[in-house]
Design an enzyme around this catalytic site. Structure first.
Site, PDB file in Angstrom:
ATOM      1  N   ASP A 140       0.835  -1.194   0.000  1.00 16.53           N
ATOM      2  CA  ASP A 140       0.000   0.000   0.000  1.00 16.53           C
ATOM      3  C   ASP A 140       0.879   1.257   0.000  1.00 16.53           C
ATOM      4  OD1 ASP A 140      -2.723   1.192   0.357  1.00 16.53           O
ATOM      5  OD2 ASP A 140      -1.829   1.923   2.226  1.00 16.53           O
ATOM      6  N   GLU A 144       1.447  -0.141  -5.053  1.00 15.51           N
ATOM      7  CA  GLU A 144       0.276   0.685  -5.352  1.00 15.51           C
ATOM      8  C   GLU A 144       0.730   2.093  -5.729  1.00 15.51           C
ATOM      9  OE1 GLU A 144      -3.688   2.725  -3.412  1.00 15.51           O
ATOM     10  OE2 GLU A 144      -1.855   2.490  -2.266  1.00 15.51           O
TER      11      GLU A 144
END
Length: 603
Positions: free
Chosen positions: A328, A365
């Protein structure tokens, strides 16, 4: 006379050893007097004349060898074609008159490889709380955390619309046992081969991007036993599992942060503080519940990444043995406030993962361009919003990544896609995770106002474009959804609510993706991009696929044959359209708002 060229890092056109690279360039048409391979072994140009090694059907193949660049991991190269009265260049972005910038030349990493299994997958992303409830007893009860300084949980009935005012506090009951119970649907009915799960570690939210314990699977999702069972079931089926790691920030309820608020100096050092007060901490994007970790602090690196018992290694080991990590906001992880030394941090992440399992997938990401992270020494691939989601959204839905108006014609679409591809090694191109939508975006079918023909075009493009396709749960049944949390609706298991035609379309194209090798590992060759129509090919040395998208009305177009010769006829696989030979190539007849697929193979 026009010239057609072909080179990419596929078998037959690139060979590698510990000492050197063998490179092959194919040319058709007006043959140059000299063909050069251009490299920069010491940051200075070196031109090596290539030798013709064979010819067939007007094509001539030239070959040369070069040593790996001695001073860096990446070897950069291009080709120069010289005639008596002119010259031109071949780079990763195609033929050009001007010498190409280094950002667009071919590149290959000497020391860092991408796991070969990735590009053969069809991924399926699951937001666990919204896919299927396997054990209703584990679902959080309403008000479960009352009196614990946490948000008040709300238990919802399956299928109700998420409430924007409740955000991460409402729970519908999806869990890991529920995923296990639906593996027959995922593998046999739909045909997907790999799962990517949103975070599953202990947290008081439904989304779990605010971890309280990285070494515990949330009990409401089934705990560690449920993850071990899911992993075992997937691997028995030959499927893969990728989990979501959120190491940029924690929950305010993480023991580290609780200790930091009590002025424990070692705990405070884990986070980014700008002053002496307990409130002087940096949070992710200003969200007070997400305090940012400082990757300059050695204990964070040890506990999360580098230590023998580090979190990132723990879940790569049995009995969980996951196949990779989606990191993330990987581009934000750094030293102190901001993202200082981020590249070094990502290299440490890569080394930590690969030291435990060299064949594990490192997926980053990035909502915007990720070129600098995709040069071989950092990520295997990125969530390809920039190089796939945003351009196809503009072409078919008429909006950009912020949903502002943006209109692209086929030429602009092809240019955007080519520019994004040309700046990263081909291995990273194949490992890009392509999606139409995700837990962070409006559903693509909603952007199209429910228009199914264009939606099926988008699905077909997802399953034929270079990179690794990933369906977001419910894409296959046209599950709608607006802004978060509406894009996280419950999957309906009432088949009367499914869009049957779109499901059948998805099933067919998933199978084609799995059956046709060129769609998995083939180079992309642009062939036509005018108005509403784009045509491209996916190419291996012995097989090819031809794909045509038409967002407008029915039409006939002529496409020049710029593909390597194969002694085989085209076979129509899917979509409404026809192909017949023409003087310089083929005449394609395309139906309105359609995508069509043909293939041919020398096998």
């Amino acid at each position: 006379m026009t010239v057609c060229v072909f080179h990419q890092a596929i078998p037959g056109y690139l060979g590698r050893s510990d000492i050197h690279l063998s490179l092959t360039l194919a040319l058709k048409g007006d043959q140059p007097d000299t063909v050069y391979l251009r490299t920069e072994p010491d940051n200075e140009e070196q031109l090596c004349a290539m030798k013709p090694v064979r010819s067939e059907s007007g094509w001539v193949w030239y070959q040369a060898e070069t040593d790996w660049a001695p001073h860096q991991d990446l070897t950069l190269y291009a080709f120069k074609l010289v005639w008596p009265e002119r010259s031109c260049w071949v780079s990763a972005s195609g033929l050009c008159t001007a010498m190409p910038p280094l950002t667009e030349v071919f590149r290959i990493s000497r020391y860092h490889t991408v796991p070969e299994w990735i590009s053969a997958q069809v991924f399926y992303q699951i937001f666990p709380d919204r896919f299927h409830c396997g054990d209703p007893r584990s679902t959080p009860a309403s008000h479960q955390y009352d009196g614990m300084d946490g948000p008040s949980t709300i238990r919802r009935r399956w299928g109700e619309r998420p409430n924007p005012e409740q955000g991460g506090n409402e729970f519908f009951g999806g869990d890991l046992p529920g995923i296990v119970q639906k593996l027959d649907y995922l593998q046999q009915t739909l045909g997907v081969t790999a799962l990517y799960l949103n975070p599953i570690f202990s947290s008081r939210s439904n989304h779990k991007y605010d971890a309280e314990n990285y070494l515990k699977v949330d009990a409401h999702l089934g705990g560690e036993a449920a993850l071990a069972e899911l992993s075992a079931q997937l691997h028995q089926r030959g499927m893969r599992l990728v989990l979501d790691a959120v190491f940029n920030h924690t929950s305010v309820f993480h023991p580290w942060f609780i200790a930091a608020q009590l002025n424990d100096p070692e705990a405070r050092a884990r986070y980014v503080f700008t002053g002496d007060q307990t409130s002087d901490y940096v949070s992710w994007k200003g969200h007070a519940g997400l305090p940012v970790l400082d990757m300059a602090y050695p204990d964070n690196l040890r506990d999360l990444l580098t230590g023998e018992s580090a979190v990132i290694k723990h879940w790569l080991r049995p009995p969980y043995a996951i196949d990779g990590w989606r990191m993330d906001v990987i581009h934000m992880m750094g030293h102190g406030p901001g993202a200082a030394n981020n590249a070094d941090t990502v290299r440490i992440i890569r080394q930590a993962i690969k030291s435990e399992n060299p064949d594990a997938y490192l997926l980053g990401e990035h909502f915007f361009e990720a070129t600098s992270w995709l040069q071989g020494d950092q990520e295997d691939g990125a969530m390809n919003y920039y190089g796939f989601t945003h351009p196809i959204r503009a072409f078919l839905a008429g909006c950009d990544n912020r949903y502002d108006p943006l209109q692209l014609d086929a030429a602009s679409l092809a240019h955007w896609l080519a520019q994004a591809r040309s700046q990263i090694p081909f291995a990273q191109q194949l490992a890009q995770l392509n999606q139409l939508d995700s837990h962070d975006t409006r559903r693509f079918i909603t952007l199209l106002n429910g228009h199914q023909p264009k939606y099926r075009m988008a699905l077909g493009f997802l399953l034929t474009y270079v990179g690794t396709p990933c369906l977001y749960y419910g894409d296959e049944i046209s599950l709608p959804g607006g802004d978060d949390p509406d894009c996280r609706r419950c999957f309906s298991w009432d088949e009367s609510e499914w869009h049957a035609e779109t499901l059948a379309f998805t099933q067919d194209w998933v199978q084609l993706r799995k059956q046709l090798p060129a769609l998995q590992g083939g180079a992309l060759v642009p062939l036509y991009a005018v108005g509403d129509v784009m045509v491209f090919a996916r190419v291996l040395a012995d097989s090819q696929c031809l794909v045509a998208l038409n967002r407008g009305g029915g039409c006939d177009i002529d496409v020049v044959d710029a593909l390597l010769p194969l002694a085989a006829d085209w076979q129509h696989h899917a979509g409404e359209g026809s192909l017949k030979p023409a003087e310089r190539g083929w005449e394609l007849s395309l139906a309105a708002e359609s995508i069509v697929l043909w293939s041919r193979s020398a096998r």
